[in-house]
Design a protein around this motif. Sequence first.
Motif, PDB file in Angstrom:
ATOM      1  N   ASN A  96     -16.922  11.684  29.521  1.00 14.37           N
ATOM      2  CA  ASN A  96     -15.609  11.082  29.294  1.00 14.37           C
ATOM      3  C   ASN A  96     -14.890  10.822  30.612  1.00 14.37           C
ATOM      4  O   ASN A  96     -14.309   9.748  30.822  1.00 14.37           O
ATOM      5  N   GLY A  99     -16.518   7.922  32.305  1.00 12.35           N
ATOM      6  CA  GLY A  99     -16.578   6.687  31.539  1.00 12.35           C
ATOM      7  C   GLY A  99     -17.999   6.237  31.232  1.00 12.35           C
ATOM      8  O   GLY A  99     -18.279   5.040  31.139  1.00 12.35           O
ATOM      9  N   LYS A 101     -21.606   5.953  28.953  1.00 15.62           N
ATOM     10  CA  LYS A 101     -21.995   5.782  27.554  1.00 15.62           C
ATOM     11  C   LYS A 101     -23.519   5.721  27.447  1.00 15.62           C
ATOM     12  O   LYS A 101     -24.105   4.691  27.149  1.00 15.62           O
ATOM     13  N   GLU A 129     -17.814   8.823  20.175  1.00 16.50           N
ATOM     14  CA  GLU A 129     -18.590   7.585  20.030  1.00 16.50           C
ATOM     15  C   GLU A 129     -18.488   6.697  21.260  1.00 16.50           C
ATOM     16  O   GLU A 129     -19.460   6.023  21.629  1.00 16.50           O
ATOM     17  N   GLU A 130     -17.340   6.703  21.912  1.00 14.55           N
ATOM     18  CA  GLU A 130     -17.183   5.851  23.096  1.00 14.55           C
ATOM     19  C   GLU A 130     -17.986   6.351  24.291  1.00 14.55           C
ATOM     20  O   GLU A 130     -18.104   5.657  25.307  1.00 14.55           O
ATOM     21  N   ASN A 131     -18.561   7.551  24.172  1.00 12.97           N
ATOM     22  CA  ASN A 131     -19.367   8.107  25.266  1.00 12.97           C
ATOM     23  C   ASN A 131     -20.836   8.284  24.894  1.00 12.97           C
ATOM     24  O   ASN A 131     -21.560   9.043  25.530  1.00 12.97           O
ATOM     25  N   GLU A 133     -24.409   5.985  23.217  1.00 15.56           N
ATOM     26  CA  GLU A 133     -25.038   4.769  22.706  1.00 15.56           C
ATOM     27  C   GLU A 133     -26.105   5.184  21.698  1.00 15.56           C
ATOM     28  O   GLU A 133     -27.290   4.971  21.882  1.00 15.56           O
TER      29      GLU A 133
END
Length: 335
Positions: A96, A99, A101, A129-131, A133
């Motif tokens: 996080n 940044g 993913k 989820e933003e971190n 794939e």
Amino acid sequence: MSKVAVIGAGSWGSVLANILVMNGHKVYIWSRRKEQVDELNKQHTNRHYLANFTYDKRLVASVELEKVLDDATMVLFAIPTKAMRTVTADVASILNAKGLKPTIVHASKGLELGTHKRISEIIGEEIAEENREGIVALSGPSHAEEVAKRDITLVTAASTELKSAKNVQRMFMNNYFRVYTNTDIIGVELGAAFKNIIALGAGALHGLGYGDDAKAALMTRGLAEIARLGIALGADPMTFIGLSGVGDLIVTCTSVHSRNWRAGDQLGRGEELQNVIENMGMVIEGLSTTKAAYELALQKKIDMPITTAIYQVLYEGKNIKRAISDLMQREGRSE
């Protein structure tokens, strides 16, 4: 070239890391233990786990989690289930902050005590989820000792997101390590966890001196009850006749490389459970998984006589021979 962060430098994590290096990827592997990191970086060995194996010199080990994760496009967890939530939370905070993913992969086999959650569920709760794939489970009939020798090995990359599973397949595959894809991550994770229970029983039969007939019976009926519980928890029945089901069951119930089999073998020979745990030197996942599966079976009202018998031996002090006798004298029924 992709950078992969491998979290956990035990036998399986380090061998998977070595495959990735040899496949042309940049790989950093993390361990808490500085002496292990120094050994991997300087001697290119990991003797506590694989006594006679030399790793590719391009594999980099570190105790600094942030350094290992920096710019990683894939993070591979290969740590005991009991440490998964804590370590995953540490990884999540770094991903996080940076940044990142990456694709998240795990090669661990077990269920969380208390919650009974699968490893992909733990990861999904800890890493936003933003971190990530996608989350992929890499599982199948595989012993680090044999993969290290480049024996032919086939495993499954399972994910609800097929694109992520195919990415893992592409990065790992070579001429001795073949990867299939599967979208039933529930079944793959449950098969990987539950087979360790049956492996304890198979080892115990060997320790007691029983022959091939008994072992075949245990594995066959063990698979039946694993599938019953797995299906009740949302798995595809067909997954249990695949690599992560019957394939993993066979290899774990018949090999001296399996620490669960070895633990059962020692129990069958009369060794005290605490001594078995202390002498193993590595986590015996089947012990905690037996407890989780037993509790789930009660909750779901699923008949699991073999699991129940092993639970009684491990946690209630029941005599192994008495447990086998009680199983054999159950009321007759159809297959």
